[in-house]
Design an enzyme around this catalytic site. Structure first.
Site, PDB file in Angstrom:
ATOM      1  N   ARG A  66      14.694  -8.793  -4.772  1.00  0.00           N
ATOM      2  CA  ARG A  66      15.309 -10.057  -4.352  1.00  0.00           C
ATOM      3  C   ARG A  66      16.620 -10.326  -5.072  1.00  0.00           C
ATOM      4  NH1 ARG A  66       9.817 -10.906  -4.514  1.00  0.00           N
ATOM      5  NH2 ARG A  66       9.993 -11.882  -6.553  1.00  0.00           N
ATOM      6  N   GLU A  95       5.115 -11.795 -14.735  1.00  0.00           N
ATOM      7  CA  GLU A  95       4.218 -12.935 -14.868  1.00  0.00           C
ATOM      8  C   GLU A  95       2.772 -12.493 -14.678  1.00  0.00           C
ATOM      9  OE1 GLU A  95       7.060 -13.905 -11.894  1.00  0.00           O
ATOM     10  OE2 GLU A  95       7.622 -12.968 -13.772  1.00  0.00           O
TER      11      GLU A  95
END
Length: 170
Positions: free
Chosen positions: A58, A95
């Site tokens: 992204r 994460e």
């Protein structure tokens, strides 16, 4: 423009407890996508930038059009094993997992001023690793630009006081 209106929020993706901010709903809307890139361009206009580096994948859809808008080059930061030339690599924590990033050894010249661009600043692991790669090649990081910042995850704390701009905060 309220860019949050173009972000789809998906709970429990990719695993329970994660609240995913989906930018594909912004990207598919041409005027909103252009407005977001234009807004980021305005936020970084005062920085001296020679090249933009963006982590896969992204970071490509934010960094490349931003580089084009600014008239500078773009350096893709890829997952390990994806670049054909001689690379440098670094491991990092996500994460919700671990990964490795790579960059061509000739992608950045010593002293070049580099802006890092990505869709999201969460815990800061991906961006800190990108910074590490850029610095290994002698690049000078002038800032980082994001569509979204998850402020509650304190990702800025891993970025050594870097000048960080974002369009949306959650």
């Amino acid at each position: 423009m309220n860019f949050k209106d173009y972000i789809r929020v998906i709970p429990d993706f990719p695993q329970p407890g994660i609240v995913f901010k989906d930018i594909t709903t912004l990207l598919k809307d041409g005027p909103a996508y252009r407005a977001a890139i234009d807004a980021l361009k305005e936020k970084v206009a005062g920085m001296q930038i020679d090249v933009i580096a963006g982590p896969e994948a992204r970071g490509f859809v934010i960094g490349a059009p931003l580089a084009l808008a600014l008239g500078v080059g773009f350096v893709p930061i890829r997952k390990s094993g994806k670049l054909p030339g001689e690379t440098i690599e670094a491991a990092y924590d996500l994460e919700y997992g671990k990964d490795r990033l790579a960059m061509h050894k000739d992608a950045i010249q010593p002293g070049q001023k580099v802006l890092i661009a990505d869709d999201l600043l969460a815990t800061g692991g991906t961006i800190a690793t990108t910074m590490n790669l850029v610095r290994q090649l002698g690049g000078e990081i002038v800032g980082a630009a994001f569509l979204i910042e998850l402020s509650y995850l304190n990702g800025r704390d891993k970025l050594d006081g870097l000048n960080v701009v974002s369009l949306m905060n959650y």
